[in-house]
Structures are given as C-alpha cells and as structure tokens.
Motif scaffolding. Structure first.
Motif, mmCIF file in Angstrom:
data_model
loop_
_atom_site.group_PDB
_atom_site.id
_atom_site.type_symbol
_atom_site.label_atom_id
_atom_site.label_comp_id
_atom_site.label_asym_id
_atom_site.label_seq_id
_atom_site.Cartn_x
_atom_site.Cartn_y
_atom_site.Cartn_z
ATOM 1 N N THR A 1 19.653 31.031 8.154
ATOM 2 C CA THR A 1 19.238 31.557 6.860
ATOM 3 C C THR A 1 20.268 31.198 5.790
ATOM 4 O O THR A 1 20.754 32.055 5.047
ATOM 5 C CB THR A 1 19.041 33.076 6.927
ATOM 6 O OG1 THR A 1 20.244 33.683 7.447
ATOM 7 C CG2 THR A 1 17.863 33.433 7.809
ATOM 8 N N ARG B 1 20.636 28.226 2.797
ATOM 9 C CA ARG B 1 19.929 27.139 2.128
ATOM 10 C C ARG B 1 20.777 25.880 2.013
ATOM 11 O O ARG B 1 20.278 24.764 2.119
ATOM 12 C CB ARG B 1 19.485 27.581 0.736
ATOM 13 C CG ARG B 1 18.313 28.547 0.759
ATOM 14 C CD ARG B 1 17.903 28.961 -0.638
ATOM 15 N NE ARG B 1 16.718 29.812 -0.607
ATOM 16 C CZ ARG B 1 15.476 29.369 -0.704
ATOM 17 N NH1 ARG B 1 15.259 28.077 -0.858
ATOM 18 N NH2 ARG B 1 14.465 30.193 -0.661
ATOM 19 N N SER B 2 22.076 26.047 1.770
ATOM 20 C CA SER B 2 22.974 24.907 1.614
ATOM 21 C C SER B 2 24.393 25.370 1.907
ATOM 22 O O SER B 2 24.660 26.582 1.935
ATOM 23 C CB SER B 2 22.893 24.343 0.188
ATOM 24 O OG SER B 2 23.577 25.198 -0.716
ATOM 25 N N THR C 1 25.839 27.986 -0.468
ATOM 26 C CA THR C 1 25.364 29.368 -0.483
ATOM 27 C C THR C 1 25.779 30.137 0.772
ATOM 28 O O THR C 1 25.308 31.246 0.992
ATOM 29 C CB THR C 1 23.831 29.409 -0.607
ATOM 30 O OG1 THR C 1 23.234 28.779 0.548
ATOM 31 C CG2 THR C 1 23.360 28.683 -1.856
ATOM 32 N N ALA D 1 24.834 34.070 1.847
ATOM 33 C CA ALA D 1 23.705 34.139 2.789
ATOM 34 C C ALA D 1 23.566 35.497 3.477
ATOM 35 O O ALA D 1 22.441 35.973 3.655
ATOM 36 C CB ALA D 1 23.814 33.020 3.818
ATOM 37 N N THR E 1 19.909 37.578 3.417
ATOM 38 C CA THR E 1 19.187 37.579 4.689
ATOM 39 C C THR E 1 18.683 38.972 5.020
ATOM 40 O O THR E 1 19.429 39.949 4.940
ATOM 41 C CB THR E 1 20.102 37.093 5.829
ATOM 42 O OG1 THR E 1 20.497 35.737 5.584
ATOM 43 C CG2 THR E 1 19.402 37.160 7.174
ATOM 44 N N ASN F 1 12.365 35.940 7.055
ATOM 45 C CA ASN F 1 13.352 34.974 6.581
ATOM 46 C C ASN F 1 12.849 33.552 6.803
ATOM 47 O O ASN F 1 12.034 33.305 7.697
ATOM 48 C CB ASN F 1 14.680 35.144 7.334
ATOM 49 C CG ASN F 1 15.330 36.485 7.072
ATOM 50 O OD1 ASN F 1 15.986 36.681 6.055
ATOM 51 N ND2 ASN F 1 15.149 37.425 7.997
ATOM 52 N N ASP F 2 13.360 32.647 6.001
ATOM 53 C CA ASP F 2 13.144 31.224 6.222
ATOM 54 C C ASP F 2 14.467 30.598 6.652
ATOM 55 O O ASP F 2 15.541 31.104 6.317
ATOM 56 C CB ASP F 2 12.619 30.555 4.951
ATOM 57 C CG ASP F 2 11.272 31.129 4.521
ATOM 58 O OD1 ASP F 2 10.500 31.543 5.402
ATOM 59 O OD2 ASP F 2 11.004 31.170 3.302
ATOM 60 N N TYR F 3 14.393 29.502 7.397
ATOM 61 C CA TYR F 3 15.566 28.948 8.073
ATOM 62 C C TYR F 3 15.721 27.472 7.701
ATOM 63 O O TYR F 3 14.755 26.713 7.727
ATOM 64 C CB TYR F 3 15.406 29.105 9.595
ATOM 65 C CG TYR F 3 15.225 30.553 10.023
ATOM 66 C CD1 TYR F 3 16.304 31.291 10.483
ATOM 67 C CD2 TYR F 3 13.980 31.175 9.946
ATOM 68 C CE1 TYR F 3 16.141 32.624 10.870
ATOM 69 C CE2 TYR F 3 13.811 32.502 10.316
ATOM 70 C CZ TYR F 3 14.895 33.217 10.774
ATOM 71 O OH TYR F 3 14.740 34.542 11.133
ATOM 72 N N TYR F 4 16.953 27.090 7.404
ATOM 73 C CA TYR F 4 17.244 25.743 6.908
ATOM 74 C C TYR F 4 18.212 25.017 7.842
ATOM 75 O O TYR F 4 19.094 25.646 8.450
ATOM 76 C CB TYR F 4 17.841 25.811 5.507
ATOM 77 C CG TYR F 4 16.871 26.340 4.480
ATOM 78 C CD1 TYR F 4 16.172 25.483 3.644
ATOM 79 C CD2 TYR F 4 16.638 27.712 4.362
ATOM 80 C CE1 TYR F 4 15.272 25.968 2.702
ATOM 81 C CE2 TYR F 4 15.734 28.202 3.433
ATOM 82 C CZ TYR F 4 15.053 27.331 2.609
ATOM 83 O OH TYR F 4 14.164 27.815 1.692
ATOM 84 N N ARG G 1 13.246 22.360 7.409
ATOM 85 C CA ARG G 1 13.372 23.811 7.372
ATOM 86 C C ARG G 1 12.253 24.420 8.200
ATOM 87 O O ARG G 1 11.276 23.735 8.562
ATOM 88 C CB ARG G 1 13.337 24.342 5.940
ATOM 89 C CG ARG G 1 11.988 24.228 5.242
ATOM 90 C CD ARG G 1 12.067 24.764 3.818
ATOM 91 N NE ARG G 1 10.768 24.689 3.149
ATOM 92 C CZ ARG G 1 10.574 25.001 1.873
ATOM 93 N NH1 ARG G 1 11.595 25.409 1.116
ATOM 94 N NH2 ARG G 1 9.368 24.918 1.338
ATOM 95 N N TRP H 1 8.463 19.507 -0.233
ATOM 96 C CA TRP H 1 8.374 20.012 1.135
ATOM 97 C C TRP H 1 6.927 19.922 1.610
ATOM 98 O O TRP H 1 6.006 20.302 0.886
ATOM 99 C CB TRP H 1 8.832 21.457 1.209
ATOM 100 C CG TRP H 1 10.312 21.652 1.054
ATOM 101 C CD1 TRP H 1 10.965 22.060 -0.055
ATOM 102 C CD2 TRP H 1 11.305 21.466 2.070
ATOM 103 N NE1 TRP H 1 12.316 22.134 0.186
ATOM 104 C CE2 TRP H 1 12.553 21.773 1.489
ATOM 105 C CE3 TRP H 1 11.274 21.055 3.406
ATOM 106 C CZ2 TRP H 1 13.749 21.684 2.193
ATOM 107 C CZ3 TRP H 1 12.459 20.971 4.104
ATOM 108 C CH2 TRP H 1 13.681 21.288 3.509
#
Length: 246
Positions: free
Chosen positions: A108, A110-111, A114, A118, A122, A130-133, A149, A192
């Motif tokens: 979780t 993004r880059s 971040t 995070a 989260t 949550n979304d996962y990168y 992602r 995306w």
C-alpha cells in the motif's frame, strides 16, 4: 545494469547487515513478518488485444500472501499492508516454487516518495479496502517498461478483524482483486488498464520460514527494473539468510 540499479544494489548492500540482524531477532522476515496465505486463481479479463498476451501469461493457479509490514500479533495499528503473489505453473500448494513461476510483490505504497505517509493512508482494518502498488517499474516481455498495481474489490464484509472480514468476503465470493498495468510506451501508454482478476479460493497453511517470495523470479516474463527493485536484491537475501525456522 543502469546507473540507478547499480546505486540501488549499493544502498541495499549497506542496509543488508541491518536487515539480516533484524530478521534474526524477529525469527521472521524483517518486513512483513506475519501474514495469511491463500490458494487463488487468476483469469484474464483485458479487452485490449495488445495486452492479451500478458494477461494470458498471468492466468492460472496462484498463491497469495497478505501481510503487515511492521507489527505482529494481528495488531491493526498504523502500518503498510502487503500483497505477494506467486503465479504458479501447477496446482500443487507448496512453499517451493516451480520452473516458470512468477513472484509479484505489492504494498500500500504508491511510490518511494510516499513511503513515510503510507501507514497513515492505509486502512489496516481491511485488506479489501486498499489498493496495492509494485512501486517500481518492470520490463514486460512484448510490452516494454510498465508499472503494475492490484486493485481490491472493496467488499462490504462484516467481522471483528481484517482476517474475519477477509474470510467473510471469501465465503461471499467477493475476495477479489484486479491486476492493472500502466504501459510506458506504445498505443496504450499513460493509462491504467485492467489485465486479470485475482480471486482467493481458500486459506492454506504453509511454513512461513520456507515460503520465500523472490522479486526477481520472473517466469512469466515480468522482470523488475530500477533503483527500488535493485535495492531489494541484497536486502531480501540477507533477510532470508537471517531468518530462523519459526
């Protein structure tokens, strides 16, 4: 190897002894020491012909480990959640990889920029909120450089803990995620796109000491590139060598 990857390996080598010492003290992974593992399946869903070869390569049986980066004991404190996927070449549920397997690691975050924020963004109470990168890009066979992602289904499941909510979503057929890709060049660049659906099937018990995800296991033609992935090489090795059976 690019200059950024050489720098990543150098930084990782400096941090390696610290990571190894931490893994030895924790008797587990230094990061993501605790998690739950599921048997899963991946099915291609892309509607873009140019992305179909990649989506097809991702399809098939899988193992998924959902984990917390910092805390143990099922504590739902501020943290980073992780989602590790092993795309399997066979249906056997085992800690040992087979030829042609691919490991993909997401969190979780993004880059890299971040990372410090995070844990605050989260939702540690629900893996499906949550979304996962993958944080850093990959070199994808037939596609070139791209980012990946995993988008959660955001199921509305009840339970007192994130594990209970995940199990409730699984029973309802809602424990699902979507692989998405962001191509860096070509006619699909800059957006995306959904690639494949990842569906959890059942929780499985595996030995956490011998289930070892490796970011450079690239049997499906998805190879890590860049500073962050290169940094993982020495740190993952040191963490695995420092781990004791637990």
């Amino acid at each position: 190897m690019s200059l950024s990857e050489e720098l990543g390996r150098a930084v990782g080598a400096l941090w390696g002894p610290v990571i190894r010492a931490g893994a030895t003290l924790r008797h587990a992974r230094f990061f993501h020491p605790e998690g739950v593992t599921y048997r899963a399946e991946v099915k291609a869903i892309t509607e873009r012909e140019s992305l179909l070869p990649l989506a097809s390569r991702l399809s098939g049986p899988a193992l998924v480990r959902l984990s917390t980066a910092l805390w143990r004991g099922q504590r739902e404190w501020p943290d980073i959640l992780g989602l590790a996927v092993r795309l399997r070449s066979e249906d056997t549920v085992t800690e040992q990889p087979s030829s042609g397997d691919q490991d993909l690691l997401f969190a979780t975050v993004r880059s890299p920029w971040t990372l410090g924020l995070a844990p605050l963004s989260t939702d540690t109470h629900d893996w499906l909120e949550n979304d996962y990168y993958a944080v850093s890009p990959f070199r994808v066979r037939g596609l070139g450089r791209a980012k990946l992602r995993v988008i959660a289904s955001h199921a509305d499941a009840l339970g007192h803990s994130r594990v209970e909510r995940l199990e409730a979503a699984l029973r309802a057929g809602q424990a699902r995620f979507t692989f998405e890709v962001l191509p860096r060049r070509g006619e699909a660049a800059g957006r995306w796109y959904p690639l494949a659906e990842l569906r959890l099937l059942e929780q499985v018990t595996l030995n956490p000491a011998t289930l070892r995800f490796w970011p450079y296991r690239n049997g499906r033609g998805v190879t890590p590139v860049g500073f962050v992935h290169a940094l993982r090489l020495p740190t993952y090795r040191q963490s695995q060598e420092g781990r004791a059976v637990h």
